[in-house]
Design a protein around this motif. Structure first.
Motif, PDB file in Angstrom:
ATOM      1  N   TYR A 153       0.074  10.207  -2.536  1.00 19.16           N
ATOM      2  CA  TYR A 153      -0.330  10.675  -3.868  1.00 19.16           C
ATOM      3  C   TYR A 153      -0.238   9.499  -4.844  1.00 19.16           C
ATOM      4  O   TYR A 153       0.843   9.007  -5.136  1.00 19.16           O
ATOM      5  N   PHE A 154      -1.405   9.023  -5.272  1.00 20.25           N
ATOM      6  CA  PHE A 154      -1.454   7.798  -6.062  1.00 20.25           C
ATOM      7  C   PHE A 154      -2.708   7.804  -6.919  1.00 20.25           C
ATOM      8  O   PHE A 154      -3.646   8.551  -6.664  1.00 20.25           O
ATOM      9  N   SER A 155      -2.693   6.957  -7.948  1.00 21.65           N
ATOM     10  CA  SER A 155      -3.889   6.808  -8.769  1.00 21.65           C
ATOM     11  C   SER A 155      -4.564   5.492  -8.408  1.00 21.65           C
ATOM     12  O   SER A 155      -3.988   4.658  -7.695  1.00 21.65           O
ATOM     13  N   LYS A 156      -5.774   5.337  -8.877  1.00 27.29           N
ATOM     14  CA  LYS A 156      -6.570   4.143  -8.586  1.00 27.29           C
ATOM     15  C   LYS A 156      -5.800   2.856  -8.924  1.00 27.29           C
ATOM     16  O   LYS A 156      -5.858   1.870  -8.188  1.00 27.29           O
ATOM     17  N   GLU A 157      -5.023   2.913 -10.040  1.00 21.81           N
ATOM     18  CA  GLU A 157      -4.288   1.714 -10.481  1.00 21.81           C
ATOM     19  C   GLU A 157      -3.160   1.324  -9.509  1.00 21.81           C
ATOM     20  O   GLU A 157      -2.710   0.194  -9.508  1.00 21.81           O
ATOM     21  N   ASP A 158      -2.690   2.303  -8.719  1.00 24.82           N
ATOM     22  CA  ASP A 158      -1.591   2.013  -7.778  1.00 24.82           C
ATOM     23  C   ASP A 158      -2.096   1.309  -6.518  1.00 24.82           C
ATOM     24  O   ASP A 158      -1.299   0.781  -5.736  1.00 24.82           O
ATOM     25  N   GLU A 159      -3.414   1.313  -6.322  1.00 22.45           N
ATOM     26  CA  GLU A 159      -3.953   0.891  -5.031  1.00 22.45           C
ATOM     27  C   GLU A 159      -3.627  -0.548  -4.656  1.00 22.45           C
ATOM     28  O   GLU A 159      -3.273  -0.821  -3.516  1.00 22.45           O
ATOM     29  N   THR A 160      -3.712  -1.440  -5.644  1.00 23.31           N
ATOM     30  CA  THR A 160      -3.433  -2.853  -5.335  1.00 23.31           C
ATOM     31  C   THR A 160      -1.996  -3.022  -4.866  1.00 23.31           C
ATOM     32  O   THR A 160      -1.734  -3.733  -3.893  1.00 23.31           O
ATOM     33  N   SER A 161      -1.050  -2.328  -5.535  1.00 27.49           N
ATOM     34  CA  SER A 161       0.350  -2.496  -5.124  1.00 27.49           C
ATOM     35  C   SER A 161       0.598  -1.846  -3.764  1.00 27.49           C
ATOM     36  O   SER A 161       1.411  -2.342  -2.984  1.00 27.49           O
ATOM     37  N   ILE A 162      -0.114  -0.771  -3.480  1.00 24.19           N
ATOM     38  CA  ILE A 162       0.030  -0.149  -2.150  1.00 24.19           C
ATOM     39  C   ILE A 162      -0.476  -1.116  -1.080  1.00 24.19           C
ATOM     40  O   ILE A 162       0.190  -1.361  -0.067  1.00 24.19           O
ATOM     41  N   ILE A 163      -1.645  -1.706  -1.335  1.00 25.71           N
ATOM     42  CA  ILE A 163      -2.219  -2.640  -0.350  1.00 25.71           C
ATOM     43  C   ILE A 163      -1.334  -3.882  -0.198  1.00 25.71           C
ATOM     44  O   ILE A 163      -1.099  -4.344   0.921  1.00 25.71           O
ATOM     45  N   ASP A 164      -0.779  -4.376  -1.317  1.00 22.04           N
ATOM     46  CA  ASP A 164       0.136  -5.525  -1.230  1.00 22.04           C
ATOM     47  C   ASP A 164       1.346  -5.175  -0.375  1.00 22.04           C
ATOM     48  O   ASP A 164       1.789  -5.974   0.446  1.00 22.04           O
ATOM     49  N   ASP A 165       1.895  -3.970  -0.590  1.00 25.46           N
ATOM     50  CA  ASP A 165       3.076  -3.565   0.173  1.00 25.46           C
ATOM     51  C   ASP A 165       2.767  -3.498   1.669  1.00 25.46           C
ATOM     52  O   ASP A 165       3.553  -3.952   2.499  1.00 25.46           O
ATOM     53  N   ILE A 166       1.594  -2.943   1.996  1.00 20.64           N
ATOM     54  CA  ILE A 166       1.189  -2.857   3.407  1.00 20.64           C
ATOM     55  C   ILE A 166       1.027  -4.274   3.968  1.00 20.64           C
ATOM     56  O   ILE A 166       1.553  -4.600   5.038  1.00 20.64           O
ATOM     57  N   ASN A 167       0.333  -5.136   3.217  1.00 26.07           N
ATOM     58  CA  ASN A 167       0.084  -6.502   3.701  1.00 26.07           C
ATOM     59  C   ASN A 167       1.373  -7.309   3.829  1.00 26.07           C
ATOM     60  O   ASN A 167       1.525  -8.098   4.762  1.00 26.07           O
ATOM     61  N   ASN A 168       2.320  -7.108   2.915  1.00 27.08           N
ATOM     62  CA  ASN A 168       3.579  -7.863   2.966  1.00 27.08           C
ATOM     63  C   ASN A 168       4.540  -7.332   4.026  1.00 27.08           C
ATOM     64  O   ASN A 168       5.522  -7.992   4.356  1.00 27.08           O
ATOM     65  N   SER A 169       4.275  -6.138   4.533  1.00 30.82           N
ATOM     66  CA  SER A 169       5.191  -5.531   5.505  1.00 30.82           C
ATOM     67  C   SER A 169       5.051  -6.134   6.900  1.00 30.82           C
ATOM     68  O   SER A 169       5.916  -5.974   7.740  1.00 30.82           O
ATOM     69  N   GLY A 170       3.924  -6.796   7.147  1.00 31.84           N
ATOM     70  CA  GLY A 170       3.666  -7.334   8.487  1.00 31.84           C
ATOM     71  C   GLY A 170       3.198  -6.269   9.465  1.00 31.84           C
ATOM     72  O   GLY A 170       3.169  -6.501  10.670  1.00 31.84           O
ATOM     73  N   ALA A 171       2.808  -5.104   8.931  1.00 29.61           N
ATOM     74  CA  ALA A 171       2.359  -4.016   9.808  1.00 29.61           C
ATOM     75  C   ALA A 171       1.112  -4.418  10.600  1.00 29.61           C
ATOM     76  O   ALA A 171       0.269  -5.174  10.105  1.00 29.61           O
ATOM     77  N   GLU A 172       1.036  -3.897  11.816  1.00 27.43           N
ATOM     78  CA  GLU A 172      -0.149  -4.116  12.656  1.00 27.43           C
ATOM     79  C   GLU A 172      -1.021  -2.866  12.704  1.00 27.43           C
ATOM     80  O   GLU A 172      -2.239  -2.957  12.750  1.00 27.43           O
ATOM     81  N   ASP A 190     -11.328  -4.460   4.529  1.00 31.56           N
ATOM     82  CA  ASP A 190     -11.336  -5.919   4.465  1.00 31.56           C
ATOM     83  C   ASP A 190     -10.210  -6.501   3.620  1.00 31.56           C
ATOM     84  O   ASP A 190      -9.946  -7.691   3.679  1.00 31.56           O
ATOM     85  N   ARG A 191      -9.532  -5.647   2.840  1.00 33.58           N
ATOM     86  CA  ARG A 191      -8.409  -6.131   2.026  1.00 33.58           C
ATOM     87  C   ARG A 191      -7.094  -5.979   2.777  1.00 33.58           C
ATOM     88  O   ARG A 191      -6.060  -6.475   2.333  1.00 33.58           O
ATOM     89  N   LEU A 192      -7.100  -5.252   3.871  1.00 32.58           N
ATOM     90  CA  LEU A 192      -5.871  -4.961   4.605  1.00 32.58           C
ATOM     91  C   LEU A 192      -5.689  -5.966   5.745  1.00 32.58           C
ATOM     92  O   LEU A 192      -6.629  -6.225   6.504  1.00 32.58           O
ATOM     93  N   LYS A 193      -4.460  -6.504   5.856  1.00 35.90           N
ATOM     94  CA  LYS A 193      -4.199  -7.505   6.903  1.00 35.90           C
ATOM     95  C   LYS A 193      -3.759  -6.886   8.224  1.00 35.90           C
ATOM     96  O   LYS A 193      -3.415  -7.608   9.153  1.00 35.90           O
ATOM     97  N   VAL A 194      -3.693  -5.564   8.287  1.00 35.26           N
ATOM     98  CA  VAL A 194      -3.326  -4.910   9.548  1.00 35.26           C
ATOM     99  C   VAL A 194      -4.462  -5.095  10.558  1.00 35.26           C
ATOM    100  O   VAL A 194      -5.550  -5.552  10.193  1.00 35.26           O
ATOM    101  N   LYS A 195      -4.223  -4.724  11.816  1.00 35.38           N
ATOM    102  CA  LYS A 195      -5.243  -4.886  12.853  1.00 35.38           C
ATOM    103  C   LYS A 195      -5.962  -3.583  13.182  1.00 35.38           C
ATOM    104  O   LYS A 195      -7.032  -3.582  13.789  1.00 35.38           O
ATOM    105  N   ALA A 196      -5.334  -2.469  12.810  1.00 36.04           N
ATOM    106  CA  ALA A 196      -5.982  -1.178  13.045  1.00 36.04           C
ATOM    107  C   ALA A 196      -5.505  -0.169  12.016  1.00 36.04           C
ATOM    108  O   ALA A 196      -4.306  -0.073  11.732  1.00 36.04           O
ATOM    109  N   CYS A 197      -6.469   0.558  11.436  1.00 40.13           N
ATOM    110  CA  CYS A 197      -6.151   1.663  10.533  1.00 40.13           C
ATOM    111  C   CYS A 197      -6.585   2.934  11.246  1.00 40.13           C
ATOM    112  O   CYS A 197      -7.737   3.035  11.688  1.00 40.13           O
TER     113      CYS A 197
END
Ligand code: UDP
Length: 195
Positions: free
Chosen positions: A137-156, A176-183
């Motif tokens: 549950y998030f707003s459009k403005e939260d998206e960048t921080s969510i993506i940063d958190d995912i990218n900084n986590s090292g998740a695959e 294309d903004r996500l550094k994971v290998k599979a969504c």
């Protein structure tokens, strides 16, 4: 890819074991992949709505979630090997990850639910590693921080549980903004894991 086409939608004709192997191939690659697990309802939306059809066909792996999809494939005489539901795929990956480690990120569900799913995973799949959680549950403005958190986590592998077709749209838009290998878009799976 071995494909079975159901009313113009390209379903991968693979077993659960092959689906798990494909995810490991994605993890070993240098780019992100989308995996969608449409049930009969979303398949119907895809058949009647060309944007949803294009989105489903844009997936790197599309598996038959429901018995209805498997039945449809049988009716048209091009039966898929077996049902590969989103929740079963996730459970098989969690199990497999004790031998071949995978870093998972859990995204979606009501506040507290992905954390509860993580707690259950720690108990039920001792070898599995969850590197981050975020409710859906998030707003459009939260998206960048969510993506940063995912990218900084090292998740695959990122599990995206926002309901359909929201999760498929979110994955398509942000792939294309996500550094994971599979969504993996897996609807109610977070609630099942948290249950
Ligand atoms: N969900 C979410 N964010 C939203 C909408 C839904 O995280 O904006 C979660 C919801 O909490 C549930 C999951 O997505 O865990 C599946 O939602 P729903 O049952 O509505 O979708 P469906 O199963 O019909 O795809």
């Amino acid at each position: 890819r071995k494909i079975v086409q159901i009313a113009g939608i390209n379903i991968d004709d693979i077993s659960m074991e092959q689906a798990v192997d494909r995810v490991y191939e994605f993890i070993g690659s240098d780019q992100n992949h989308s995996i969608f697990t449409p049930n009969a309802e979303i398949m119907m939306d895809g058949i009647t709505n060309k944007d949803i059809k294009a989105m489903l066909n844009g997936a790197d792996m599309l598996v038959a979630d429901g018995a209805g999809v498997v039945l449809a494939s049988k009716i048209i005489g091009k039966a898929v090997t077996e049902k590969v539901s989103g929740v079963d795929l996730v459970k098989n990956l969690l199990t497999a990850s004790s031998k071949r480690p995978i870093k998972f990120y859990l995204f979606g569900g009501k506040p507290g639910i992905p954390e509860k799913a993580n707690a259950n995973i720690i108990c039920d799949y001792p070898g599995a590693e969850v590197v981050g959680t975020r409710n859906g549950y998030f707003s459009k403005e939260d998206e960048t921080s969510i993506i940063d958190d995912i990218n900084n986590s090292g998740a695959e592998v990122l599990l995206v549980c926002l309901g359909a077709p929201k999760q498929e749209e979110w994955i398509t838009e942000n792939k294309d903004r996500l550094k994971v290998k599979a969504c993996i878009g897996v609807g109610g799976t977070m609630d099942i894991l948290a249950g």
